[in-house]
Design a protein around this motif. Structure first.
Motif, PDB file in Angstrom:
ATOM      1  N   LEU A   1       1.093  -1.325  -0.187  1.00  0.00           N
ATOM      2  CA  LEU A   1      -0.073   0.079   0.306  1.00  0.00           C
ATOM      3  C   LEU A   1       0.738   1.264   0.141  1.00  0.00           C
ATOM      4  O   LEU A   1       2.020   1.410   0.630  1.00  0.00           O
ATOM      5  CB  LEU A   1      -1.042   0.050   1.054  1.00  0.00           C
TER       6      LEU A   1
ATOM      7  N   ILE B   1      -8.930  -0.020   5.276  1.00  0.00           N
ATOM      8  CA  ILE B   1      -8.568   0.839   4.053  1.00  0.00           C
ATOM      9  C   ILE B   1     -10.175   1.445   3.738  1.00  0.00           C
ATOM     10  O   ILE B   1     -10.716   1.182   4.102  1.00  0.00           O
ATOM     11  CB  ILE B   1      -8.393   0.293   2.742  1.00  0.00           C
TER      12      ILE B   1
ATOM     13  N   THR C   1      -9.455   2.658  -1.762  1.00  0.00           N
ATOM     14  CA  THR C   1      -8.160   2.198  -1.538  1.00  0.00           C
ATOM     15  C   THR C   1      -8.755   0.375  -1.492  1.00  0.00           C
ATOM     16  O   THR C   1      -8.198  -0.012  -1.867  1.00  0.00           O
ATOM     17  CB  THR C   1      -7.219   2.305  -0.424  1.00  0.00           C
TER      18      THR C   1
ATOM     19  N   ALA D   1      -3.354   3.914  -2.096  1.00  0.00           N
ATOM     20  CA  ALA D   1      -4.294   3.985  -1.200  1.00  0.00           C
ATOM     21  C   ALA D   1      -4.335   5.714  -0.443  1.00  0.00           C
ATOM     22  O   ALA D   1      -4.098   6.962  -0.724  1.00  0.00           O
ATOM     23  CB  ALA D   1      -3.600   4.251   0.351  1.00  0.00           C
TER      24      ALA D   1
END
Ligand code: PLP
Length: 485
Positions: free
Chosen positions: A105, A388, A392, A414
């Motif tokens: 991420l 998240i 994302t 993200a």
């Protein structure tokens, strides 16, 4: 570095411009989008030399070729340092491995308003201010927002004497976090306007201001929406940054990008054009899937907008896609201008089999509905302990369907902090994410916002009034520096 319009060679096309002119203009007068005449190239050795460097140094090196003589070196370094000092971590964009899955991420939400738009807008606000001071000019930003762009733009220019910002949002139709992030900024140059209407009404009002040329000139209107090339430029940096962390230039990486207007993923494409080894991109969409449909069928077809849990990707047309189309049309601006005219008239734009084959080699795509989004948020928490946000989550789920090579790391962008979309996250995992400490009192802060009917005359007179009152109150504060060129 000189910039041309994606419609250059068509009627009304401007001559090539420099960086400052492009930054101030936003959209080209022929309706096209600006991009560099040619991409700067980074050799393997030049990329290797960036390994281990701090974010701000990578930013300086990657962006320097684009700005040309707009800023001298110490000034540009200072603007970059100040922009990224507003982030929660000197890493600006931390990269997190998800176990040993090969998924990573890239957290782009550590700026003041908790979405990736801060990365570009914090810098753009400072570059604009610096340029306007140099020129002894004032500019007025008029924009419409359905959420993230408005707060990021307001935060980027608050308290600037050279800029006033009028941000329109649809009354009662943005989330409370998003509204408060805008309306609790009480700086004198920030004007929040709640329009009785939809987001489309807001956008139409903003466009009408720009189309009223006398009005536009009277207030030196400017736009900071995602078609401004300066935003693309600032976003190229974190593609380099993330790839360097995972072994560039010796090892390729892939990126999955939660996509709306195609600005973010286009910056990745630009990084690849500049020599960064990127194997492929995955364009992740919600139910508003104009791009996946294009990549599947070679035809871009307009439909209505469906509201989803990922509102920042609820788009009808991806405005920045025209920059990719420019390459698919072999950089023939006139042919592209004609195709865009047909698209506006008929709602459909087709590309040939050759061009489609070319983009498919580089871009995979997928879509995910709201139900799938909630499942993905829960899945990521269960497998990797990470919470998240819904945008994302769409990237996270779709990335896993498009690993072309298990040995190539897949980086998911993200794009927002989970606390920005607490309702969706709570629905998925039964927990309400908390705002970071510096925003913890957001719900107690005073708001300032003006209501407005959906009426262009009312908007223009409001802006005229505010600007007149404003000028009188701070004559002495106006920049006095004269233009040197
Ligand atoms: C703006 C935004 C997007 C879409 O980015 P584009 O550059 O328009 O493709 C995705 N996620 C979040 C959270 C956003 O704010």
């Amino acid at each position: 570095m000189r910039y041309i319009s994606t419609r250059h060679g068509s009627q009304g096309s401007p001559a090539p411009l420099n960086f400052e002119e492009v930054m101030l203009a936003g959209l080209a007068r022929d309706g096209g989008l600006y991009l560099p005449e040619s991409w700067p190239h980074f050799s393997k050795a030049e990329i290797a030399a960036l390994q281990g460097k701090p974010y701000v140094e990578v930013a300086f090196q990657v962006m320097r070729p684009f700005v040309g003589t707009a800023f001298d070196e110490p000034t540009f370094r200072r603007l970059i340092a100040e922009a990224y000092a507003s982030f929660e971590t000197p890493d600006v964009a931390p990269l997190k491995a998800l176990g040993d899955s090969g998924l990573h991420l890239l957290e782009l939400f550590h700026g003041p308003t908790l979405a990736f738009k801060d990365v570009a807008l914090q810098l753009l606000g400072r570059m604009l201010d610096h340029t306007l001071v140099q020129r002894g000019q004032h500019a007025t930003i008029v924009g419409a927002t359905s959420g993230d762009t408005g707060s990021a733009a307001i935060e980027a220019v608050r308290d600037r004497k050279t800029i006033d910002i009028f941000m329109l949002h649809p009354h009662g139709r943005v989330s409370e976090v998003q509204r408060r992030q805008m309306t609790t900024v009480l700086a004198p140059n920030v004007h929040n306007i709640a329009v009785q209407g939809t987001f489309d009404d807001c956008q139409d009002l903003a466009k009408a201001c720009f189309n009223d040329l006398a009005f536009r000139d009277r207030h030196a209107l400017t736009a900071v929406n995602s078609i401004n090339f300066a935003r693309v430029m600032a976003q190229i940096v974190y593609y380099f940054w993330a790839a360097l962390k995972l072994g560039a230039p010796d090892r390729p990486v892939a990126f999955t990008v939660p996509t709306g207007n195609f600005g973010n993923v286009y910056a990745g494409y630009a990084a690849r054009q500049m020599g960064l080894p990127i194997s492929h991109f995955v364009v992740a969409a919600n139910a508003n899937d104009i791009l996946p449909r294009f990549f599947e069928r070679g035809a871009m077809t307009m439909t209505g907008v469906t509201p989803t849990l990922s509102p920042s990707m609820d788009i009808q047309i991806s405005s920045n896609f025209e920059r990719l189309l420019f390459d698919l049309y072999s950089r023939d601006g006139k042919a592209l201008a004609e195709a865009m005219t047909v698209f506006r008239a008929t709602g459909t734009l087709k590309v040939g089999a050759n061009a489609l084959g070319g983009v498919r080699a580089l871009f995979d795509s997928g879509r995910l509905d709201d139900e799938g989004t909630l499942v993905a948020i829960a899945d990521c928490r269960k497998r990797f302990g990470e919470i998240i946000d819904p945008h994302t989550a769409i990237g996270y789920a779709i990335a896993q369907q498009h690993r072309r090579d298990a040995a190539v790391p897949m980086i998911v962008l993200a794009t927002a902090h989970p606390a920005k979309f607490p309702d969706a996250v709570e629905k998925a995992i039964g927990l309400r994410p908390v705002l970071p400490p510096r925003l913890a009192d957001l719900y107690e802060r005073t708001e300032r916002v003006e209501g407005l009917p959906n009426d262009i005359a009312a908007l223009e007179s409001l802006i005229d009034d505010r600007m007149a009152a404003h000028d009188g109150s701070r004559v002495a504060g106006r920049p006095q520096v004269k233009v040197s060129t």
